[in-house]
Design an enzyme around this catalytic site. Structure first.
Site, PDB file in Angstrom:
ATOM      1  N   ASN A 215     -44.439  33.737 -28.850  1.00 47.76           N
ATOM      2  CA  ASN A 215     -45.717  33.305 -29.414  1.00 47.76           C
ATOM      3  C   ASN A 215     -45.405  32.661 -30.762  1.00 47.76           C
ATOM      4  OD1 ASN A 215     -48.251  32.981 -30.466  1.00 47.76           O
ATOM      5  ND2 ASN A 215     -48.665  35.172 -30.765  1.00 47.76           N
ATOM      6  N   TRP A 216     -45.358  31.332 -30.750  1.00 53.32           N
ATOM      7  CA  TRP A 216     -44.975  30.627 -31.984  1.00 53.32           C
ATOM      8  C   TRP A 216     -46.059  30.655 -33.054  1.00 53.32           C
ATOM      9  CZ3 TRP A 216     -42.454  25.505 -29.789  1.00 53.32           C
ATOM     10  CH2 TRP A 216     -41.187  25.813 -29.292  1.00 53.32           C
ATOM     11  N   LYS A 217     -47.275  30.990 -32.659  1.00 56.92           N
ATOM     12  CA  LYS A 217     -48.411  30.943 -33.596  1.00 56.92           C
ATOM     13  C   LYS A 217     -48.497  29.543 -34.207  1.00 56.92           C
ATOM     14  CE  LYS A 217     -47.835  35.858 -34.159  1.00 56.92           C
ATOM     15  NZ  LYS A 217     -48.030  37.050 -34.944  1.00 56.92           N
TER      16      LYS A 217
ATOM     17  N   HIS B   9     -55.646  37.465 -28.757  1.00 53.13           N
ATOM     18  CA  HIS B   9     -54.669  37.921 -29.757  1.00 53.13           C
ATOM     19  C   HIS B   9     -55.410  38.501 -30.960  1.00 53.13           C
ATOM     20  CE1 HIS B   9     -51.545  37.900 -32.776  1.00 53.13           C
ATOM     21  NE2 HIS B   9     -50.686  37.893 -31.789  1.00 53.13           N
TER      22      HIS B   9
ATOM     23  N   GLU C 149     -54.985  38.204 -34.014  1.00 54.11           N
ATOM     24  CA  GLU C 149     -55.284  37.241 -35.088  1.00 54.11           C
ATOM     25  C   GLU C 149     -56.524  36.425 -34.758  1.00 54.11           C
ATOM     26  OE1 GLU C 149     -51.360  35.528 -35.205  1.00 54.11           O
ATOM     27  OE2 GLU C 149     -50.602  37.397 -36.035  1.00 54.11           O
TER      28      GLU C 149
ATOM     29  N   GLU D 170     -50.344  45.249 -28.225  1.00 61.29           N
ATOM     30  CA  GLU D 170     -49.849  44.879 -29.543  1.00 61.29           C
ATOM     31  C   GLU D 170     -50.583  45.673 -30.626  1.00 61.29           C
ATOM     32  OE1 GLU D 170     -47.908  40.735 -29.459  1.00 61.29           O
ATOM     33  OE2 GLU D 170     -50.013  40.460 -29.884  1.00 61.29           O
TER      34      GLU D 170
ATOM     35  N   GLY E 125     -46.096  41.224 -37.236  1.00 65.03           N
ATOM     36  CA  GLY E 125     -45.675  40.455 -38.397  1.00 65.03           C
ATOM     37  C   GLY E 125     -45.406  41.301 -39.629  1.00 65.03           C
TER      38      GLY E 125
ATOM     39  N   SER F  26     -43.329  42.955 -33.995  1.00 67.45           N
ATOM     40  CA  SER F  26     -42.014  43.030 -34.646  1.00 67.45           C
ATOM     41  C   SER F  26     -40.881  43.356 -33.668  1.00 67.45           C
ATOM     42  CB  SER F  26     -42.038  44.021 -35.813  1.00 67.45           C
ATOM     43  OG  SER F  26     -43.008  43.607 -36.772  1.00 67.45           O
TER      44      SER F  26
ATOM     45  N   GLY G 249     -43.497  37.161 -31.848  1.00 69.21           N
ATOM     46  CA  GLY G 249     -43.820  36.115 -32.814  1.00 69.21           C
ATOM     47  C   GLY G 249     -42.587  35.695 -33.596  1.00 69.21           C
TER      48      GLY G 249
END
Ligand code: PGA
Length: 246
Positions: free
Chosen positions: A4-6, A89, A91, A161, A167, A207, A228
């Site tokens: 997941n590159w965000k 997600h 975020e 998650e 992160g 993480s 990520g």
């Protein structure tokens, strides 16, 4: 194993990544490797993806078209050739007002358009500390999967998650992550049946990195990872994929 590159990587950076991993990705029937990239580079990545790589989006609107400035529809995603889409997600839930209701609409819409949802769920630190993790996961799964048939579940990936591990460098202990993933599977069993629960891929995210991936994917109920930070570097990502192959 899902990257997941965000909101990271320009087009050039994305292409460099694909060229670096295409040749090196192991061919293994049991392991699916997916890169979820910003929408603007999806078509470029799909065109260049090697045989062992699939591409996914990070979000979509549930409507096929309309007055939703800045949004991307399932039909638009389909035309890029992506196979997966991350939905719900934390975020998106936190910063962009995704609710269980809209996430459920997105899940249904993605399946209708032959996109495989990677449904993200997870508790906050406050919720974990007050002992309501199971309640939160159950409530999210029930709401987000409402109206999804047992047959459709073949195409749904669930990513557990814990928000406090995303992160932050704080990984959940492998046994805690496994316990939560096993709980997720038990909820899927109650919502559907034992066969669906067994077949559903439940990933851990938060993480995950080369130094902890072995222990995490060795757990009985963790089928892989949604990653990520450690997915941005080709070498690091390849280590994560190879850990699943082992
Ligand atoms: P992280 O992100 O690996 O950087 O913690 C995981 C995720 O948000 O999917």
């Amino acid at each position: 194993m899902i990257a997941n590159w965000k909101m990271n990587k320009t087009r050039d950076e994305a292409l460099n990544f694909i060229y670096a991993v295409n040749e090196a990705l192991p061919s293994c029937e049991k392991v699916d490797t997916v890169v979820c990239a910003p929408a603007i580079v999806l078509r470029d990545l799909v065109k260049r993806q090697g045989d062992n790589l699939r591409v996914g989006a990070q979000n979509m609107h549930y409507e096929e078209s309309g007055a939703f400035t800045g949004e991307i529809s399932p039909i638009m995603l389909q035309t890029t050739g992506v196979e997966y889409v991350i939905l719900g997600h934390s975020e998106r839930r936190q910063y962009f007002n995704d609710t269980d209701e809209t996430i459920n609409k997105k899940v249904i819409s993605a399946l209708k358009h032959n996109l495989k949802p990677i449904l993200c769920i997870g508790e906050s630190l406050e919720q974990r500390e007050s002992g309501v993790t199971h309640d939160v996961l159950k409530q999210q799964l029930e709401a987000d999967l409402a109206g999804v048939s047992p047959e459709d579940m073949e195409n749904v990936v669930i990513a557990y998650e814990p928000i406090w591990a995303i992160g932050t460098g704080k990984t959940a202990k492998a046994c805690d992550a496994n316990e939560a993933c096993a709980y997720v599977r038990s909820v899927v069993k109650n919502l559907y049946n034992a066969a669906v629960a067994e077949e559903t891929r439940v990933l851990y995210g938060g993480s995950m990195k080369p130094s902890n991936v072995d222990e995490l994917v060795a757990q009985s109920d963790i089928d892989g990872g949604l990653v990520g930070g450690a997915s941005l570097d080709p070498e690091s990502f390849l280590k994560l994929v190879n850990a699943c192959v082992k």
